[in-house]
Write a protein that holds these residues in place. Structure first.
Motif, PDB file in Angstrom:
ATOM      1  N   VAL A 321      28.750  64.092  49.347  1.00 32.36           N
ATOM      2  CA  VAL A 321      28.068  64.960  50.303  1.00 32.36           C
ATOM      3  C   VAL A 321      27.045  65.833  49.587  1.00 32.36           C
ATOM      4  N   ILE A 322      25.856  65.949  50.188  1.00 35.03           N
ATOM      5  CA  ILE A 322      24.804  66.820  49.667  1.00 35.03           C
ATOM      6  C   ILE A 322      24.997  68.202  50.285  1.00 35.03           C
ATOM      7  N   ALA A 323      25.332  69.149  49.461  1.00 35.42           N
ATOM      8  CA  ALA A 323      25.587  70.493  49.972  1.00 35.42           C
ATOM      9  C   ALA A 323      24.306  71.306  50.122  1.00 35.42           C
ATOM     10  N   ALA A 324      23.282  70.940  49.352  1.00 34.24           N
ATOM     11  CA  ALA A 324      22.061  71.749  49.312  1.00 34.24           C
ATOM     12  C   ALA A 324      21.279  71.652  50.617  1.00 34.24           C
ATOM     13  N   CYS A 325      20.851  72.801  51.114  1.00 33.52           N
ATOM     14  CA  CYS A 325      19.899  72.858  52.227  1.00 33.52           C
ATOM     15  C   CYS A 325      18.608  73.442  51.643  1.00 33.52           C
ATOM     16  N   ASP A 326      17.893  72.588  50.911  1.00 32.10           N
ATOM     17  CA  ASP A 326      16.739  73.058  50.144  1.00 32.10           C
ATOM     18  C   ASP A 326      15.412  72.473  50.594  1.00 32.10           C
ATOM     19  N   GLY A 327      15.453  71.650  51.659  1.00 33.30           N
ATOM     20  CA  GLY A 327      14.226  71.047  52.147  1.00 33.30           C
ATOM     21  C   GLY A 327      13.692  69.936  51.280  1.00 33.30           C
ATOM     22  N   GLU A 328      14.444  69.537  50.252  1.00 33.75           N
ATOM     23  CA  GLU A 328      13.968  68.515  49.315  1.00 33.75           C
ATOM     24  C   GLU A 328      14.977  67.394  49.084  1.00 33.75           C
ATOM     25  N   SER A 329      16.275  67.703  49.103  1.00 28.07           N
ATOM     26  CA  SER A 329      17.297  66.715  48.775  1.00 28.07           C
ATOM     27  C   SER A 329      17.467  65.731  49.924  1.00 28.07           C
ATOM     28  N   VAL A 330      17.126  64.464  49.672  1.00 26.22           N
ATOM     29  CA  VAL A 330      17.156  63.430  50.703  1.00 26.22           C
ATOM     30  C   VAL A 330      18.512  62.741  50.729  1.00 26.22           C
ATOM     31  N   GLY A 331      19.083  62.613  51.909  1.00 26.00           N
ATOM     32  CA  GLY A 331      20.337  61.890  52.063  1.00 26.00           C
ATOM     33  C   GLY A 331      20.421  61.226  53.413  1.00 26.00           C
ATOM     34  N   GLU A 332      21.408  60.343  53.554  1.00 24.08           N
ATOM     35  CA  GLU A 332      21.618  59.673  54.844  1.00 24.08           C
ATOM     36  C   GLU A 332      22.345  60.615  55.796  1.00 24.08           C
ATOM     37  N   ILE A 333      21.894  60.659  57.030  1.00 20.62           N
ATOM     38  CA  ILE A 333      22.572  61.446  58.058  1.00 20.62           C
ATOM     39  C   ILE A 333      23.846  60.728  58.489  1.00 20.62           C
ATOM     40  N   GLN A 334      24.955  61.467  58.477  1.00 16.55           N
ATOM     41  CA  GLN A 334      26.196  60.996  59.076  1.00 16.55           C
ATOM     42  C   GLN A 334      26.648  62.044  60.093  1.00 16.55           C
ATOM     43  N   VAL A 335      27.193  61.577  61.208  1.00 15.74           N
ATOM     44  CA  VAL A 335      27.598  62.499  62.271  1.00 15.74           C
ATOM     45  C   VAL A 335      28.974  62.129  62.793  1.00 15.74           C
ATOM     46  N   ARG A 336      29.618  63.116  63.412  1.00 11.81           N
ATOM     47  CA  ARG A 336      30.828  62.855  64.169  1.00 11.81           C
ATOM     48  C   ARG A 336      30.909  63.889  65.295  1.00 11.81           C
ATOM     49  N   GLY A 337      31.623  63.510  66.361  1.00 13.09           N
ATOM     50  CA  GLY A 337      31.719  64.401  67.505  1.00 13.09           C
ATOM     51  C   GLY A 337      31.975  63.625  68.775  1.00 13.09           C
ATOM     52  N   PRO A 338      32.110  64.311  69.895  1.00 18.55           N
ATOM     53  CA  PRO A 338      32.428  63.660  71.173  1.00 18.55           C
ATOM     54  C   PRO A 338      31.256  62.897  71.783  1.00 18.55           C
ATOM     55  N   ASN A 339      30.069  62.969  71.143  1.00 15.39           N
ATOM     56  CA  ASN A 339      28.891  62.253  71.640  1.00 15.39           C
ATOM     57  C   ASN A 339      28.850  60.804  71.195  1.00 15.39           C
ATOM     58  N   LEU A 340      29.784  60.369  70.356  1.00 11.54           N
ATOM     59  CA  LEU A 340      29.697  59.030  69.765  1.00 11.54           C
ATOM     60  C   LEU A 340      30.212  57.925  70.688  1.00 11.54           C
ATOM     61  N   PRO A 348      34.609  44.145  66.045  1.00  8.36           N
ATOM     62  CA  PRO A 348      35.403  45.112  65.273  1.00  8.36           C
ATOM     63  C   PRO A 348      34.930  45.245  63.833  1.00  8.36           C
ATOM     64  N   ASP A 349      34.376  44.166  63.282  1.00  9.05           N
ATOM     65  CA  ASP A 349      33.863  44.231  61.913  1.00  9.05           C
ATOM     66  C   ASP A 349      32.683  45.180  61.814  1.00  9.05           C
ATOM     67  N   ALA A 350      31.748  45.057  62.751  1.00  8.82           N
ATOM     68  CA  ALA A 350      30.571  45.926  62.745  1.00  8.82           C
ATOM     69  C   ALA A 350      30.952  47.368  63.060  1.00  8.82           C
ATOM     70  N   THR A 351      31.925  47.555  63.948  1.00  8.71           N
ATOM     71  CA  THR A 351      32.386  48.909  64.276  1.00  8.71           C
ATOM     72  C   THR A 351      32.966  49.577  63.044  1.00  8.71           C
ATOM     73  N   ALA A 352      33.820  48.869  62.321  1.00  6.76           N
ATOM     74  CA  ALA A 352      34.439  49.431  61.120  1.00  6.76           C
ATOM     75  C   ALA A 352      33.391  49.760  60.065  1.00  6.76           C
ATOM     76  N   ALA A 353      32.407  48.868  59.902  1.00  7.80           N
ATOM     77  CA  ALA A 353      31.377  49.078  58.879  1.00  7.80           C
ATOM     78  C   ALA A 353      30.465  50.243  59.205  1.00  7.80           C
ATOM     79  N   ALA A 354      30.396  50.631  60.483  1.00 12.83           N
ATOM     80  CA  ALA A 354      29.484  51.697  60.899  1.00 12.83           C
ATOM     81  C   ALA A 354      30.009  53.086  60.554  1.00 12.83           C
ATOM     82  N   PHE A 355      31.273  53.176  60.169  1.00  9.30           N
ATOM     83  CA  PHE A 355      31.880  54.471  59.891  1.00  9.30           C
ATOM     84  C   PHE A 355      32.300  54.588  58.432  1.00  9.30           C
ATOM     85  N   SER A 356      32.200  55.791  57.909  1.00 12.97           N
ATOM     86  CA  SER A 356      32.665  56.069  56.552  1.00 12.97           C
ATOM     87  C   SER A 356      34.193  56.077  56.534  1.00 12.97           C
ATOM     88  N   PRO A 357      34.807  55.992  55.356  1.00  8.81           N
ATOM     89  CA  PRO A 357      36.272  56.007  55.301  1.00  8.81           C
ATOM     90  C   PRO A 357      36.893  57.244  55.940  1.00  8.81           C
TER      91      PRO A 357
END
Length: 482
Positions: A321-340, A348-357
């Motif tokens: 996880v990238i902790a820095a909120c510096d406007g420069e550190s590039v990372g992949e967006i990951q989300v979770r919540g009731p909107n998913l 099921p293979d693609a569903t499993a691959a779409a989520f982190s461990p």
């Protein structure tokens, strides 16, 4: 769960306008009657398909299916027969809902058909569906294989629309204008179901035009939803169209989504109208994740902050996880919540691959976070993250810099293999004046001055137009394959 559309069962709201497509419209009482008549014929149908033309029939079909607790699959009328065949085989709908007299292509026409009568008379059934029950199945664009069906539960629809109501102060007094297609979540869920959940109304243009925008906003509409292509056309038209400028200036909220709106167009619209366009960020599988809030700063080039209930993080390629909120550190967006979404249908293979461990959805979008939490997307991991000379560079910021050059009308940026740099930055440019395009060195210097020398394009290719899909997104794979 409670009804997705409480206003439909409110007798005091019966005469309020709900939907308008051109000269055709329905009040809430008329919509409830038409949707009730159709819903009564859908009970026990399993999954159904909806031939999603930009029409009153599509809106009634969607409300009827949701009211009956029947999940539906919106079909893109512009899809080819091969793609339609795949979607129908995968989703196996029991029938298709379509407007009377509409001709359906081969694989769709082979289904049992139920015509949608927008003047039908019936009563809405009791809404007994649960929040985890599927509302609709929306097929992804299929850029990495056959389209996958994202199963979107009723919980996600309600959560997203209520979160946007909070962020945008969206109420039943709002009148929305849009001219988007109705086979995806922007045009259908946000643009049609959103106003109906709030108890407001929507005026669909049928086909987008700046004249239509000016007319509807000038006649009392308060909100406009669009994609960057639409706002670019608005920006181009504004200098010669004072009525359009006046109409936009009077709008309460201008929203852009589905792709990044270039900063250059942001500024042109703001200068001409005094209004800032608000951007939000979402995707089929997550509905909406972030937005600029109306009570926050409408900062061009960002998609705001996470919506209520949505958790968002940036991660490195190794998952850290990238902790820095510096406007420069590039990372992949990951989300979770009731909107998913719930799953990819039959995958099921693609569903499993779409989520982190640890249960976060991998969006594939790359971004940075500003110190105050604002999210700035720099591109897709697969096509817009360029690794050049040891740097991780987002294509989006280079595109915005190029668009600030007066000689550039459109721009797209991607990486190509390079023996020395790993990847070199390549720009495809549509010049403002095809007879006198700006030189490659001039454009490279322009970018280097605004961003950094290592972000300048090494190759510039000139085109008459950029390839785009129905939503205005640039098809970068087509550029690379050309």
């Amino acid at each position: 769960m409670s009804s997705l559309f409480p206003t439909l069962s409110d007798p005091s709201a019966g005469r309020r306008p709900a939907l308008r497509f051109g000269e055709r419209g329905l009040t809430y009482a008329e919509l409830a009657s038409a949707a009730g008549a159709l819903a009564g014929r859908l009970g026990g149908s399993g999954r159904v398909a909806v031939w999603a033309t930009p029409s009153l029939e599509t809106a009634v079909a969607a409300v009827a299916a949701l009211s009956a607790g029947v999940p539906f699959v919106p079909l893109n009328p512009k899809s080819g027969e091969r793609e339609l065949g795949h979607i129908l085989a995968d989703s196996a709908p029991s029938l298709v809902l379509a407007g009377p007299g509409v001709e359906l292509p081969g694989p769709v026409g082979a289904l049992e058909r139920l015509d949608v009568d927008v003047r039908g008379s019936g009563t809405l059934p009791e809404d007994e569906a649960g929040e985890e029950d599927p509302a609709l199945v929306v097929y992804t664009s299929g850029t990495t294989g056959p389209p996958k069906g994202a199963v979107i539960p009723r919980r996600a629809v309600a959560t997203t629309l209520d979160a946007l109501a909070d962020a945008w102060q969206w109420t039943g007094d709002d009148v929305l204008v849009h001219g988007l297609p109705l086979f995806h979540v922007h045009g259908l869920v946000l643009g049609i179901l959103g106003p109906l959940r709030r108890g407001g109304s929507v005026r669909h243009l049928g086909r987008f035009s700046t004249d239509g925008v000016a007319r509807e906003l000038g006649e009392g509409a308060t909100m406009l939803f669009g994609v960057p292509t639409m706002y670019h056309r608005i920006a181009e038209a504004l200098p010669a169209d004072p009525e359009l400028a006046k109409a936009l200036a009077g709008a309460r909220l201008l929203v852009s989504g589905s792709a990044a709106l270039p900063v250059h167009d942001h500024e042109r619209i703001a200068t001409a109208t005094g209004r800032r366009v608000v951007e939000r960020y979402g995707m089929t599988e997550t509905l909406m994740n972030t937005s600029v809030r109306v009570d926050g700063e409408a900062r061009a080039g960002t998609v705001g902050v996470p919506l209520p209930g949505v958790e968002l993080r940036l991660v490195e390629e190794d998952g850290s996880v990238i902790a820095a909120c510096d406007g420069e550190s590039v990372g992949e967006i990951q989300v979770r919540g009731p909107n998913l979404f719930t799953e990819y249908l039959n995958r099921p293979d693609a569903t499993a691959a779409a989520f982190s461990p640890d249960g976060w959805f991998r969006t594939g979008d790359m971004a940075v976070r500003e110190p105050d939490g604002y999210v700035r997307i720099v591109g897709r991991k697969a096509t817009d993250l360029i690794k050049s000379g040891g740097y991780k560079i987002g294509a989006g910021e280079i595109e915005n810099a190029l668009l600030e050059h007066p000689g550039v009308r459109e721009a797209a940026v991607a990486g190509e293999p390079d023996d020395d740099l790993g990847e070199r930055i390549v720009a495809w440019v549509v010049p403002t004046d095809p007879a006198a395009p700006p030189g490659a060195d001039e454009l490279a210097d322009h970018v280097a001055r605004r961003l950094a020398p290592h972000k300048r394009p090494r190759v510039v290719r000139y085109l008459d137009a950029l390839p785009r899909n129905d939503m205005g997104k640039i098809l970068k794979r087509a550029l690379r394959d050309a």
